[in-house]
Design a protein around this motif. Structure first.
Motif, PDB file in Angstrom:
ATOM      1  N   PRO A  28       3.714  18.062 145.876  1.00  0.00           N
ATOM      2  CA  PRO A  28       2.585  17.147 145.635  1.00  0.00           C
ATOM      3  C   PRO A  28       1.709  17.649 144.486  1.00  0.00           C
ATOM      4  O   PRO A  28       1.395  18.838 144.393  1.00  0.00           O
ATOM      5  N   VAL A  29       1.311  16.754 143.596  1.00  0.00           N
ATOM      6  CA  VAL A  29       0.456  17.073 142.461  1.00  0.00           C
ATOM      7  C   VAL A  29      -0.548  15.942 142.261  1.00  0.00           C
ATOM      8  O   VAL A  29      -0.346  14.820 142.735  1.00  0.00           O
ATOM      9  N   THR A  30      -1.630  16.257 141.555  1.00  0.00           N
ATOM     10  CA  THR A  30      -2.559  15.214 141.125  1.00  0.00           C
ATOM     11  C   THR A  30      -2.244  14.871 139.682  1.00  0.00           C
ATOM     12  O   THR A  30      -1.823  15.727 138.897  1.00  0.00           O
ATOM     13  N   THR A  31      -2.442  13.620 139.334  1.00  0.00           N
ATOM     14  CA  THR A  31      -2.041  13.146 138.013  1.00  0.00           C
ATOM     15  C   THR A  31      -3.152  12.323 137.376  1.00  0.00           C
ATOM     16  O   THR A  31      -4.138  11.959 138.017  1.00  0.00           O
ATOM     17  N   GLU A  32      -2.919  12.042 136.121  1.00  0.00           N
ATOM     18  CA  GLU A  32      -3.841  11.184 135.364  1.00  0.00           C
ATOM     19  C   GLU A  32      -3.054  10.492 134.271  1.00  0.00           C
ATOM     20  O   GLU A  32      -2.229  11.120 133.594  1.00  0.00           O
ATOM     21  N   THR A  33      -3.301   9.208 134.081  1.00  0.00           N
ATOM     22  CA  THR A  33      -2.668   8.454 133.010  1.00  0.00           C
ATOM     23  C   THR A  33      -3.559   8.490 131.786  1.00  0.00           C
ATOM     24  O   THR A  33      -4.742   8.144 131.855  1.00  0.00           O
TER      25      THR A  33
ATOM     26  N   LYS B  78       5.704  14.460 143.798  1.00  0.00           N
ATOM     27  CA  LYS B  78       5.132  13.202 144.270  1.00  0.00           C
ATOM     28  C   LYS B  78       3.633  13.242 143.998  1.00  0.00           C
ATOM     29  O   LYS B  78       3.014  14.308 143.978  1.00  0.00           O
ATOM     30  N   ILE B  79       3.077  12.075 143.798  1.00  0.00           N
ATOM     31  CA  ILE B  79       1.671  11.980 143.385  1.00  0.00           C
ATOM     32  C   ILE B  79       0.778  11.971 144.624  1.00  0.00           C
ATOM     33  O   ILE B  79       1.007  11.231 145.574  1.00  0.00           O
ATOM     34  N   ASP B  80      -0.269  12.827 144.580  1.00  0.00           N
ATOM     35  CA  ASP B  80      -1.291  12.851 145.625  1.00  0.00           C
ATOM     36  C   ASP B  80      -2.645  12.992 144.934  1.00  0.00           C
ATOM     37  O   ASP B  80      -3.092  14.093 144.623  1.00  0.00           O
ATOM     38  N   ASN B  81      -3.283  11.864 144.669  1.00  0.00           N
ATOM     39  CA  ASN B  81      -4.551  11.855 143.945  1.00  0.00           C
ATOM     40  C   ASN B  81      -5.753  11.774 144.888  1.00  0.00           C
ATOM     41  O   ASN B  81      -6.789  11.215 144.534  1.00  0.00           O
ATOM     42  N   SER B  82      -5.618  12.338 146.071  1.00  0.00           N
ATOM     43  CA  SER B  82      -6.751  12.328 147.002  1.00  0.00           C
ATOM     44  C   SER B  82      -7.857  13.281 146.574  1.00  0.00           C
ATOM     45  O   SER B  82      -8.982  13.193 147.053  1.00  0.00           O
TER      46      SER B  82
END
Length: 387
Positions: free
Chosen positions: A43-48, A353-357
Motif C-alpha cells: 500500500p502507498v499514497t499517491t498523487e496525480t 495498491k493505492i491507499d490515500n487515507s
C-alpha cells in the motif's frame, strides 16, 4: 562372514542414498512452494501531477532590531540621587530618567553667576570712565574680556550641571533599571536600555547568487517561531559587499510592529516572494528519494489486475523548494501518478495498491494529520533552503 559384510555395505548404501534423495526432494519441494507464492501489493499514497502556478521566493533567517534602540549611559560620575522610571515604562522624548547629585555644580554655578555680575559691573564702570576721558582704552578691553571669560565659565558649569540630569533621547519603552539610589556611578556606565518598538528592522543574509533578485522597496514576509507573529515589511538597504567567508550579502528590511509583539534580538523566518511562474510541476518532498546515483521518484503504471499497479523508478532533476513541495525540472509530466509515501518498501516493478487515507500535505502544512498505516514511511520535515 563376507556375506554379512556385503549385506551391511548394501544396506548402508541404501540408507545413505535415501537420505541424499530426501534432501534434494525436500529442497525441490520448498523451492516450488516459495516460487508459487506471490507477495501482496504494497500500500502507498499517491498523487496525480498537475501543472501549477509556482510562487518562487528566497527564504532566510533573520534577527529583529529596533529602528531606534540604544543603551542609555551615565554622562558624568557621581552619586545617584533619584531614579525616575520603572522597568517597561512608556517613555517620552525629554523625560527625566536619572538624577545624579549635583550640589557642587550648583554651588559653582552660583559663584560663576556672582562673578559675572561683578565682571559686568567692572566693565560698565570702565566704559564710563573711558567716556569721561579719565580711563584707558585697554582697561575697557580687559574688563570686557573678563566678562566673556566668566560667561564661558558659566556655560561650562551649566553643561556639567545638565550632565547630572539624564533624559530620554526619543520615545520608547525603557528596560529594567541597572542603578539604585545612593549608588556611586562612573561615566559610561549603562543604566537602562531604551527601545522604540513601533518600528522594527530585520537583518538577514542571502546567497550571492540571489543578489539580482533583491530590489529596494521589495516586499518581504517575516514570522516568529513562537507567538504566531507575522508581518510584511519592505527592503530598505542591501549591503554593497559580499562576505568573503560566507559568500552571503546582508539585507535590511523595515517592519511595522504596532502590537509590540516583536522584540529586538528575536529570531525570525524571512521570505521574499518573487514573480509567479505558470506551468510548473511540483511534488511533495516526501516523494523524492535521494541516493548517490541521483534523485528518483516512483511512478505508477497499470498492472494486470484491477486497482493494482506496478511501480517504476524514474530519475528526475529537482529544482527549487517552497514549503513542503519541490519543483521537478525534468523526468515527469502532468498526468503522471507518483508515490508520495511508502516507497521505502518498493523495488522497481513491485506491485502496489493505492491507499490515500493519509494526507501527506497535512504534515507539510502543519495541519492535523490522520495516523499513518503501518506500511507508510514517516514524512520527514524538509529543511529550509534557498529557492
Amino acid at each position: 562372514m563376507y556375506k554379512r559384510l556385503i549385506i551391511a555395505i548394501v544396506l548402508l548404501g541404501i540408507v545413505g542414498g535415501g537420505i541424499v534423495w530426501f534432501k534434494y526432494f525436500r529442497d525441490d519441494m520448498i523451492a516450488q512452494f516459495l516460487g508459487g507464492m506471490v507477495p501482496p501489493p504494497t500500500p502507498v499514497t499517491t498523487e496525480t501531477l498537475e501543472s501549477v502556478t509556482w510562487q518562487p521566493g528566497i527564504e532566510a533567517v533573520g534577527t529583529a532590531l529596533s529602528a531606534r534602540g540604544v543603551d542609555l549611559a551615565i554622562e558624568s560620575s557621581g552619586m545617584v540621587e533619584d531614579v525616575l522610571f520603572a522597568g517597561n515604562d512608556e517613555i517620552k522624548e525629554g523625560q527625566r530618567l536619572v538624577q545624579i547629585n549635583s550640589a557642587s555644580e550648583l554651588a559653582a554655578l552660583e559663584a560663576a553667576k556672582a562673578a559675572l555680575n561683578v565682571a559686568v559691573a567692572d566693565a560698565n564702570r570702565a566704559k564710563t570712565l573711558a567716556g569721561r576721558g579719565v580711563g584707558a582704552a585697554n582697561t575697557v578691553e580687559s574688563a570686557e574680556a573678563q566678562v566673556e571669560s566668566v560667561r564661558a565659565q558659566l556655560a561650562q558649569l551649566q553643561t556639567q550641571l545638565d550632565q547630572k540630569l539624564l533624559t530620554a533621547p526619543f520615545d520608547g519603552v525603557i528596560g529594567i533599571p541597572r542603578v539604585e539610589v545612593g549608588q556611586y556611578v562612573s561615566a559610561g556606565m549603562i543604566f537602562a536600555t531604551l527601545q522604540d518598538l513601533s518600528n522594527m528592522r530585520v537583518d538577514f543574509s542571502v546567497p550571492e547568487q540571489q543578489i539580482g533578485d533583491l530590489t529596494l522597496g521589495g516586499t518581504i514576509t517575516v514570522a516568529t517561531e513562537v507567538g504566531g507573529f507575522s508581518a510584511t515589511g519592505t527592503i530598505i538597504a542591501v549591503e554593497p559587499r559580499v562576505d568573503a567567508n560566507s559568500r552571503m550579502v546582508l539585507v535590511r528590511a523595515e517592519v511595522q510592529n504596532p502590537s509590540g509583539q516583536l522584540y529586538p534580538g528575536q529570531f525570525l523566518r524571512v521570505r521574499i516572494d518573487l514573480p509567479q511562474e505558470d506551468g510548473v510541476i511540483a511534488v511533495p518532498q516526501t516523494a523524492v528519494s535521494s541516493t548517490l546515483y541521483g534523485d528518483t521518484i516512483y511512478v505508477l503504471r497499470a498492472g494486470e489486475a484491477a486497482e493494482e499497479y506496478t511501480a517504476e523508478q524514474v530519475f528526475v532533476t529537482i529544482g527549487r523548494r517552497s514549503g513542503g513541495r519541490i519543483e521537478v525540472v525534468d523526468g515527469l509530466q502532468a498526468g503522471d501518478q507518483i508515490v508520495t509515501s511508502g516507497q521505502n518498501r518498493l523495488t522497481p516493478g513491485a506491485r502496489v495498491k493505492i491507499d490515500n487515507s493519509v494526507k501527506i500535505d497535512a504534515v507539510s502544512t502543519n495541519e492535523p494529520a490522520t495516523e499513518a498505516p503501518e506500511t507508510e514511511a514517516p514524512a520527514e520535515a524538509a529543511p529550509a533552503a534557498q529557492e
